[in-house]
Scaffold this active site. Structure first.
Site, PDB file in Angstrom:
ATOM      1  N   TYR A 101     -13.234  -1.242  11.738  1.00 38.71           N
ATOM      2  CA  TYR A 101     -11.870  -0.731  11.541  1.00 38.71           C
ATOM      3  C   TYR A 101     -11.038  -0.893  12.821  1.00 38.71           C
ATOM      4  CZ  TYR A 101      -8.276   2.784  10.336  1.00 38.71           C
ATOM      5  OH  TYR A 101      -7.106   3.440  10.090  1.00 38.71           O
ATOM      6  N   ILE A 158      -4.115  11.932  10.667  1.00 38.55           N
ATOM      7  CA  ILE A 158      -3.081  12.363   9.727  1.00 38.55           C
ATOM      8  C   ILE A 158      -3.770  13.008   8.522  1.00 38.55           C
ATOM      9  CG2 ILE A 158      -1.085  11.601   8.357  1.00 38.55           C
ATOM     10  CD1 ILE A 158      -0.788  11.098  11.426  1.00 38.55           C
ATOM     11  N   ASP A 176      -4.759  -7.361  -4.721  1.00 40.17           N
ATOM     12  CA  ASP A 176      -5.632  -7.105  -3.572  1.00 40.17           C
ATOM     13  C   ASP A 176      -5.133  -7.947  -2.398  1.00 40.17           C
ATOM     14  OD1 ASP A 176      -7.648  -6.894  -1.709  1.00 40.17           O
ATOM     15  OD2 ASP A 176      -9.280  -7.448  -3.076  1.00 40.17           O
ATOM     16  N   LYS A 211      -7.640  -3.071  13.412  1.00 34.78           N
ATOM     17  CA  LYS A 211      -6.377  -2.426  13.800  1.00 34.78           C
ATOM     18  C   LYS A 211      -5.887  -2.934  15.151  1.00 34.78           C
ATOM     19  CE  LYS A 211      -5.697   0.157  10.182  1.00 34.78           C
ATOM     20  NZ  LYS A 211      -4.496  -0.006   9.341  1.00 34.78           N
ATOM     21  N   ALA A 268     -11.498  -2.975  15.262  1.00 36.10           N
ATOM     22  CA  ALA A 268     -11.235  -4.394  15.514  1.00 36.10           C
ATOM     23  C   ALA A 268     -10.071  -4.877  14.644  1.00 36.10           C
ATOM     24  CB  ALA A 268     -12.490  -5.220  15.223  1.00 36.10           C
ATOM     25  N   GLY A 270       0.831  -1.207   0.000  1.00 34.98           N
ATOM     26  CA  GLY A 270       0.000   0.000   0.000  1.00 34.98           C
ATOM     27  C   GLY A 270       0.860   1.249   0.000  1.00 34.98           C
ATOM     28  N   SER A 318       1.246   3.462  -2.612  1.00 34.41           N
ATOM     29  CA  SER A 318       0.996   4.370  -3.742  1.00 34.41           C
ATOM     30  C   SER A 318       0.475   5.737  -3.342  1.00 34.41           C
ATOM     31  CB  SER A 318      -0.003   3.714  -4.713  1.00 34.41           C
ATOM     32  OG  SER A 318      -1.184   3.356  -4.028  1.00 34.41           O
ATOM     33  N   ARG A 319      -0.179   5.825  -2.197  1.00 32.50           N
ATOM     34  CA  ARG A 319      -0.844   7.087  -1.828  1.00 32.50           C
ATOM     35  C   ARG A 319      -0.674   7.351  -0.336  1.00 32.50           C
ATOM     36  NH1 ARG A 319      -6.085   6.702  -1.784  1.00 32.50           N
ATOM     37  NH2 ARG A 319      -6.318   4.494  -2.302  1.00 32.50           N
TER      38      ARG A 319
END
Ligand code: NDP
Length: 243
Positions: A154, A187, A63, A158, A156, A12, A14-15
């Site tokens: 989310y 952020i 993916d 993380k 859970a 991940g 790219s951005r």
């Protein structure tokens, strides 16, 4: 073939935060294997930045929630060499209160954020153990530490990453493979663009959002620092939001 430069596999990259991590690691001398899901334009922009820093950048689109696709993408690379560092940064949010949460919102987030780490780390860790060398940095979130209304899925995922990384740290420390978690607060990225700033800032003692570069600096330390006794830790980059 002699391995002269260090290589970082950034999942991940790219951005957003991942892009800043890629830039920072390239500046620290890493060649980059950059993975992303489908935004080819962003990935190519990130590649150009790495190459401008004088390092090489290989792009891989898959993916992370798709176990077979992940393994198929990584296996040829791992046959070539073992990366010196793995940064698991990819992640998605599909926020909703539990009462309204759709099955797909739960499934997509858990499969991407938590299963994705298993899918990626298993083949990479195997090679790192064989080499007796490696740095693994997992990007979690303050939501995984504190919980957040509307983010049960989310948070859970993380929190699960923190448990996974701590367990992995106990498994592989004696093989000279370091595992740590970086846990960002709020952020400045696309993910946080729609947050109501007037409500969020009072919760942050530094009274500002963090930058992706500030997260990347901590990741770089964990991947690059030669004098290293930080292992199995969760390092918050949150402006004091969780103290
Ligand atoms: P972005 O949405 O800006 O970027 C996400 C990256 O992950 C992209 O490279 C994207 O690829 C990739 N990705 C997403 N889903 C998949 C998938 N299924 N398979 C493969 N790659 C995928 O995220 P942010 O920079 O905002 O966040 C980065 C990380 O930091 C995430 O894990 C997030 O949870 C965490 N975080 C972010 C915070 C914030 O304030 N922004 C706060 C706390 C944690 P593509 O470009 O192709 O879509």
């Amino acid at each position: 073939m002699a391995e002269t430069t260090k290589t970082a596999l950034v999942i991940g990259g790219s951005r957003g935060i991942g892009r800043a991590i890629v830039e920072r690691l390239a500046a620290s001398g890493f060649d980059i294997w950059l993975t992303y899901r489908g935004n080819h334009a962003a990935a190519n922009e990130a590649k150009a930045v790495v190459e401008a820093a004088g390092r090489s950048c290989r792009l891989l689109a898959f993916d992370v929630a798709d176990r077979a696709a992940t393994r198929a993408a990584l296996e040829p690379l791992l046959q070539e060499r073992c990366p010196d560092a793995l940064v698991f940064n990819s992640g998605i949010a599909r926020d909703n209160l539990l009462a309204f949460m759709q099955d797909a919102e739960w499934d997509d987030v858990l499969r991407t954020n938590l299963d994705g780490f298993f899918n990626v780390s298993k083949p990479v860790v195997f090679e790192m153990i064989r080499k007796k060398r490696g740095r693994i940095v997992v990007i979690s979130s303050i939501s995984g530490q504190m919980g957040q209304a509307g983010q049960m899925n989310y948070a859970a995922s993380k929190a699960g990453l923190i448990g996974a990384a701590r367990s992995l740290a106990r498994e592989v420390g004696r093989k000279n493979v370091f595992v740590n978690v970086v846990s960002p607060g709020v952020i400045e990225t696309e993910m946080t663009a729609d947050l109501p700033k007037e409500h969020v800032l009072p919760l942050i003692p530094l009274n500002r959002y963090g930058t992706a570069a500030e997260v990347a600096a901590v990741v770089d330390f964990l991947c690059s620092e030669p004098h290293m006794y930080v292992h199995g830790q969760v390092i918050g980059v949150n402006g004091g939001m969780a103290i």
